[in-house]
Design a protein around this motif. Sequence first.
Motif, PDB file in Angstrom:
ATOM      1  N   ARG A  33      37.757  34.000  36.519  1.00 12.81           N
ATOM      2  CA  ARG A  33      36.411  34.627  36.761  1.00 12.81           C
ATOM      3  C   ARG A  33      35.885  34.572  38.233  1.00 12.81           C
ATOM      4  NH1 ARG A  33      30.640  33.504  36.185  1.00 12.81           N
ATOM      5  NH2 ARG A  33      29.572  35.234  35.634  1.00 12.81           N
ATOM      6  N   ALA A  34      36.251  33.618  38.980  1.00 14.31           N
ATOM      7  CA  ALA A  34      35.957  33.428  40.277  1.00 14.31           C
ATOM      8  C   ALA A  34      36.667  34.413  41.176  1.00 14.31           C
ATOM      9  CB  ALA A  34      36.222  31.984  40.956  1.00 14.31           C
ATOM     10  N   ALA A  35      37.900  34.500  40.912  1.00 10.97           N
ATOM     11  CA  ALA A  35      38.810  35.414  41.555  1.00 10.97           C
ATOM     12  C   ALA A  35      38.098  36.952  41.255  1.00 10.97           C
ATOM     13  CB  ALA A  35      40.194  35.674  41.304  1.00 10.97           C
ATOM     14  N   ARG A  36      37.764  37.393  40.064  1.00  3.75           N
ATOM     15  CA  ARG A  36      37.258  38.726  39.707  1.00  3.75           C
ATOM     16  C   ARG A  36      35.975  38.841  40.365  1.00  3.75           C
ATOM     17  NH1 ARG A  36      33.811  39.932  34.478  1.00  3.75           N
ATOM     18  NH2 ARG A  36      33.894  37.707  35.028  1.00  3.75           N
ATOM     19  N   VAL A  37      34.864  37.982  40.247  1.00  4.46           N
ATOM     20  CA  VAL A  37      33.668  37.979  41.137  1.00  4.46           C
ATOM     21  C   VAL A  37      33.874  38.046  42.678  1.00  4.46           C
ATOM     22  CG1 VAL A  37      31.442  36.955  41.575  1.00  4.46           C
ATOM     23  CG2 VAL A  37      32.437  36.733  39.369  1.00  4.46           C
ATOM     24  N   ARG A  38      34.956  37.359  43.196  1.00  9.03           N
ATOM     25  CA  ARG A  38      34.965  37.604  44.423  1.00  9.03           C
ATOM     26  C   ARG A  38      35.580  39.101  44.902  1.00  9.03           C
ATOM     27  NH1 ARG A  38      39.023  33.787  45.073  1.00  9.03           N
ATOM     28  NH2 ARG A  38      37.442  32.195  44.851  1.00  9.03           N
ATOM     29  N   ARG A  39      36.434  39.716  44.066  1.00 13.74           N
ATOM     30  CA  ARG A  39      36.678  40.880  44.282  1.00 13.74           C
ATOM     31  C   ARG A  39      35.649  41.881  44.204  1.00 13.74           C
ATOM     32  NH1 ARG A  39      41.126  39.383  41.237  1.00 13.74           N
ATOM     33  NH2 ARG A  39      40.129  40.514  39.169  1.00 13.74           N
ATOM     34  N   GLU A  40      34.751  41.672  43.019  1.00 16.24           N
ATOM     35  CA  GLU A  40      33.786  42.718  43.039  1.00 16.24           C
ATOM     36  C   GLU A  40      32.724  42.776  44.247  1.00 16.24           C
ATOM     37  OE1 GLU A  40      32.236  41.466  39.123  1.00 16.24           O
ATOM     38  OE2 GLU A  40      33.646  42.517  38.013  1.00 16.24           O
TER      39      GLU A  40
END
Length: 50
Positions: A33-40
């Motif tokens: 989730r952290a990686a996804r939020v960072r990309r967004e």
Amino acid sequence: MMPELGKYAATVLSSYGISILLLVALTALSLRRAARVRRELAAVEARRKP
């Protein structure tokens, strides 16, 4: 060095196993989730800059 658990060995060891699996799963989900939020966030910031 395993303590003598007697008749409770299966219960205690399965509880340890389930706890470890849950900790691993929660850690993996958090990292994903952290990686996804960072990309967004990076995408939003890229759109914001002229």
